[in-house]
Scaffold this active site. Structure first.
Site, PDB file in Angstrom:
ATOM      1  N   GLU A  17      -3.481 -10.465  -6.582  1.00  0.00           N
ATOM      2  CA  GLU A  17      -4.638 -10.739  -5.723  1.00  0.00           C
ATOM      3  C   GLU A  17      -4.315 -10.535  -4.249  1.00  0.00           C
ATOM      4  OE1 GLU A  17      -3.450 -12.625  -8.116  1.00  0.00           O
ATOM      5  OE2 GLU A  17      -5.002 -13.676  -9.244  1.00  0.00           O
ATOM      6  N   LEU A  18      -3.104 -10.955  -3.847  1.00  0.00           N
ATOM      7  CA  LEU A  18      -2.761 -10.832  -2.428  1.00  0.00           C
ATOM      8  C   LEU A  18      -2.676  -9.355  -2.033  1.00  0.00           C
ATOM      9  CD1 LEU A  18      -2.040 -12.179   0.241  1.00  0.00           C
ATOM     10  CD2 LEU A  18       0.367 -12.159  -0.467  1.00  0.00           C
ATOM     11  N   LYS A  19      -2.078  -8.566  -2.894  1.00  0.00           N
ATOM     12  CA  LYS A  19      -1.983  -7.124  -2.621  1.00  0.00           C
ATOM     13  C   LYS A  19      -3.363  -6.533  -2.356  1.00  0.00           C
ATOM     14  CE  LYS A  19      -1.340  -2.820  -5.143  1.00  0.00           C
ATOM     15  NZ  LYS A  19      -0.324  -2.112  -4.358  1.00  0.00           N
ATOM     16  N   LYS A 117      16.724  -3.576   2.594  1.00  0.00           N
ATOM     17  CA  LYS A 117      16.802  -4.364   1.368  1.00  0.00           C
ATOM     18  C   LYS A 117      17.338  -5.758   1.588  1.00  0.00           C
ATOM     19  CE  LYS A 117      16.897  -1.027  -2.168  1.00  0.00           C
ATOM     20  NZ  LYS A 117      16.290  -1.663  -3.330  1.00  0.00           N
ATOM     21  N   GLY A 437      12.669  18.283  -7.550  1.00  0.00           N
ATOM     22  CA  GLY A 437      12.123  18.058  -8.887  1.00  0.00           C
ATOM     23  C   GLY A 437      10.618  17.950  -8.931  1.00  0.00           C
ATOM     24  N   HIS A 699       9.218  12.341   3.614  1.00  0.00           N
ATOM     25  CA  HIS A 699       8.501  11.091   3.841  1.00  0.00           C
ATOM     26  C   HIS A 699       7.494  11.219   4.975  1.00  0.00           C
ATOM     27  CE1 HIS A 699      12.290   9.934   1.841  1.00  0.00           C
ATOM     28  NE2 HIS A 699      11.447   9.261   1.104  1.00  0.00           N
TER      29      HIS A 699
HETATM   30  N1  GLN Z   1      13.468  14.263  -9.410  1.00  0.00           N
HETATM   31  C1  GLN Z   1      12.805  13.197  -8.746  1.00  0.00           C
HETATM   32  C2  GLN Z   1      11.643  13.729  -7.920  1.00  0.00           C
HETATM   33  O1  GLN Z   1      11.768  14.825  -7.458  1.00  0.00           O
HETATM   34  C3  GLN Z   1      13.740  12.485  -7.833  1.00  0.00           C
HETATM   35  C4  GLN Z   1      13.066  11.335  -7.154  1.00  0.00           C
HETATM   36  C5  GLN Z   1      13.974  10.497  -6.321  1.00  0.00           C
HETATM   37  O2  GLN Z   1      15.057  10.897  -5.996  1.00  0.00           O
HETATM   38  N2  GLN Z   1      13.544   9.316  -5.957  1.00  0.00           N
HETATM   39  O3  GLN Z   1      10.651  13.068  -7.730  1.00  0.00           O
END
Ligand code: GLN
Ligand code: ZN
Length: 758
Positions: A17-19, A117, A437, A699
């Site tokens: 719920e919080l999410k 972390k 990948g 990212h």
């Molecule tokens: N083979 C995965 C991908 O390409 C590797 C993901 C990862 O390293 N977190 O999504």
């Protein structure tokens, strides 16, 4: 009488719920009042769930992160976040995530604080920032409000905060300031806080100092003594909490502090309990964390009682019982699960069930075991059923494990010989290009998987739809001119779940969410039994992809250590045994791929580093078995087969030796953000094999230019001979859009061509 308490409860809510409330608030779909309303309803349930305890944690509820809450409580807010608006909660979100609202104007957006972390868990906290200008001041309104609400509901509140030494240790100094120089002024604010809490009739406060389970430098040990000498004058009683490991060298430090009670993690530090008892004085309370707060198995109540009885005799009223750590790291309530196998479900306990166990233990000690005969009998039945269940034990797997020898992890020849054969076979250019990948997981791809799961697509329709996505992906890569192709992973929702679902010994919950950071949760799969692979897991997709192209197709598998580190694991055998079982199952997959002429295979070990123990002195022992497991999974292939591995982080300087021991022909790593500085280590350490330092930061939505990637590779070439370099992105492309990926990879291929010409 023994006293029961809890160190913290999962705050995300039984149904997250919080999410959902947070995400709605951030997208302006609900008002702040509505968000606060959800929070107070959640807190109410949350205290309700804990009402059998003698002391209930308060202040552990957080809108984003408990460390960030501490920073606000201590008035330690980054300068850039001051005066953004007079709404404190919005400013809090800005520090956490850069902005409070999706459509916020740029002038109130700031750079989010770093996240990292929390010890060896998968929870991430917001890193406190310190500088010469840091000035602490008590801002306790929010905590006080929570305590008032709890008290109004008749809750016996024990506020929970992070202790001053751990708080400093967790933070980062933004200039040259020595964090410990801030200790005095910090502790003053803690003292003020304790005075305020005394006014609310608070009797006990829990002060978390988990760094007591790490190796502490002398100045940090001194800091503990200084801080707690000052806090000893406080009008409320201090329960100092350590968890996640053993105290070892810090045992006498912890026991010698002028505190009213000490909590230790009696799951991890069971062997230290007697020594701690001997070291505490007669007026100090000892809280034992006897229910595992990091895992989801039922506690063996009768064994625990047998062990506790003499301790109870000895300590009497000074004995407290609790989970080993905050229950933040386990899901909320097992009762929600409708689809788990009944047997497996009967072996588990989530947060709510763990607190029930605690009550049973306390009642057995306080009123005699006869008062809980039925509960104990049920528990014994479940524990025994699990111990002897045929779901758990598979003799074939155990026999295979016994036969494992180091030979299994060795390649036939050394890298030099292999490289020669592989060069002849693949005939790749200098600076070969590849990807990690996954390719973009579009809405359509997700829809296909969802429809199939819900039975709205037949198996045949599903296969056709995924094949069509693979086709698209292979064509795109050929068009881009990449050298080593991948199938794109459209069939995978998650790199661990995909394999776990096909392995025997793995179970999946429906609602077993655990907070990872902010509103983000993960649902770790559960390894309950011996692991085996009933049939190939990736073969059909990868061979299909290979059939579409003359270029080499790279098979893609998740490695055993990553499977282990991202799952809830068995507590009835060592982690390394489970890891070995995983490695044999994955080895079978690798060998099947090889048999089907897939001659380049990547085994991802994204989470290898995460398994490192908190104490550096224990790293080697972990690395020994983890690397061995990886090697067994990967190295059964012939010399001509090229093994790649991928790691999602760049801090590997301290474990570079272990990474070299994996003996992968090629490793791909994350480096683009650090401007290749991380490769400095290769000046000192002669990494023997091939390496692809990521040049495209996946990212970020930004498209890297040809020039920037050429420059990065030229930097890399200063450290590593060019004939051992690969060109590739940082990580998988699944979160990016096709238009971004096309542009970025076009540039990446151009960069590689330019490098070859040079
Ligand atoms: N083979 C995965 C991908 O390409 C590797 C993901 C990862 O390293 N977190 O999504
Ligand atoms: Zn990665």
């Amino acid at each position: 009488m023994v006293t029961t308490h809890n160190l913290g409860f999962p705050r995300i809510g039984k149904h997250r719920e919080l999410k959902f409330a947070l995400e709605k608030y951030w997208s302006n779909a609900i008002s702040q009042d509505e968000l606060l309303q959800t929070a107070s309803t959640l807190c109410k349930q949350y205290w309700q769930n804990q009402n059998k305890l003698d002391w209930v944690p308060v202040g552990d509820f957080s809108f984003y992160d408990q460390v960030l809450d501490m920073s606000f409580l201590l008035g330690n807010i980054p300068k850039r976040a001051e005066n953004l608006s007079d709404n404190e909660l919005d400013n809090y979100f800005r520090v956490a995530r850069g902005r409070a609202f999706a459509n916020e104007s740029d002038c109130t957006c700031i750079q989010a604080s770093e996240m990292t972390k929390w010890f060896d868990t998968n929870y991430h906290y917001i890193v406190p920032e310190f500088s010469q200008e840091t000035n602490f001041s008590l801002q306790a309104q929010r905590l006080i409000e929570q305590i008032r609400q709890a008290q109004a509901q008749g809750v016996k509140a024990k506020p929970v905060i992070i202790g001053p030494v751990t708080y400093l240790w967790l933070g980062k100094s933004k200039d040259k300031i020595n964090k410990l120089d801030l200790l005095d002024s910090l502790v003053k604010v803690y003292a003020q806080l304790f005075d305020e809490l005394a006014k609310l009739n608070i009797e006990w406060i829990q002060v978390d100092e988990p760094i007591l389970v790490t190796e502490l430098e002398v100045d940090w040990q001194v800091a503990f003594r200084e801080a707690y000498d000052i806090l000893a004058n406080s009008p409320i009683k201090l329960l100092l909490a350590s968890y996640f490991g053993t105290l070892q060298d810090n045992l006498s430090l912890a026991c010698g502090l002028p505190i009213d009670g000490l909590h230790i993690d009696a799951i991890n530090a069971k062997d230290e309990v007697q020594l701690v008892i001997d070291s505490l004085s007669d007026n100090q309370v000892l809280s034992l964390g006897v229910v595992n707060g990091r895992n989801i198995w039922k506690t063996d109540l009768s064994a625990t009682l047998l062990w506790l009885a003499p301790i109870h005799q000895q300590l009497q009223g000074r004995l407290w019982l609790a989970p080993s750590c905050s229950l933040l790291h386990v899901p909320v309530d097992l009762d929600s699960e409708q689809e788990l196998d009944d047997d497996i479900k009967s072996w588990l306990g989530f947060a709510v069930q763990k607190l029930e166990e605690l009550s049973i233990l306390a009642q057995a000690l306080n009123q005699g075991q006869v008062s809980v005969t039925k509960e104990i009998a049920n528990n014994i039945a479940a524990i025994n059923a699990r111990k002897y269940s045929s779901l758990v034990h598979n003799d074939k797997v155990k026999e295979r494990i016994v036969k494992v020898n180091d030979e299994l992890g060795n390649r036939q020849s050394n890298y030099k010989n292999r490289a020669k054969l592989q060069n002849e076979k693949f005939n790749l250019p200098l600076y070969p290009t590849t990807t990690i990948g996954s390719f973009p997981q579009t809405l359509e791809v997700r829809q296909v998987r969802r429809d199939y799961r819900l039975g709205e697509l037949s198996a045949e329709q599903y296969i056709q739809a995924i094949r069509s996505e693979i086709r698209h992906c292979v064509q795109a890569q050929e068009h881009l001119g990449l050298d080593v192709l991948v199938h794109g992973e459209p069939e995978r929702n998650d790199m661990v779940e995909y394999f776990g679902q096909q392995l025997s010994g793995y179970a999946f919950s429906q609602f077993g969410w655990v907070q990872s950071y902010g509103s983000r949760c993960v649902k770790p799969p559960i390894i309950f039994g011996d692991i085996s692979r009933p049939k190939p897991m990736t073969l059909d997709w990868i061979t299909y992809a290979q059939s579409l192209t003359n270029k080499p197709m790279k098979g893609m598998i998740t490695g055993p250590v990553t499977m282990l580190n991202w799952s809830f694991v068995r507590d009835d055998q060592p982690r390394k045994t489970t890891c070995l079982q995983l490695s044999l199952a994955i080895r079978d997959e690798v060998l099947d791929l090889e048999k089907s002429n897939i001659n380049i295979i990547q085994i991802d070990e994204a989470a290898l580093r995460e398994g490192l123990p908190l104490r550096e002195s224990q790293w080697q022992a972990y690395l020994d078995w983890a690397i061995k497991a990886y090697r067994i999974s990967a190295n059964g292939v012939s010399d001509e087969t090229q093994i790649h591995t991928h790691m999602c982080y760049s801090e590997f300087n301290d474990i570079i030796g272990a990474i070299a021991q994996m003996d992968a022909d090629v490793i791909t790593i994350e480096t683009s953000r650090s401007d290749m500085e991380l490769l400095d280590i290769f000046d000192e350490f002669d990494y023997p094999n091939e390496i692809g330092p990521g040049v495209y930061d996946i990212h970020s939505p930004n498209i890297p230019s040809v020039d920037s990637m050429v420059k990065l590779m030229q930097k890399a070439a200063k450290h590593i001979p060019i004939k051992r370099l690969w060109v590739n992105p940082d990580c998988g492309l699944k979160t990016r859009h096709w238009d971004e990926v096309n542009l970025a990879l076009t540039n990446m291929v151009l960069a590689s061509q330019q490098l070859r010409r040079n």
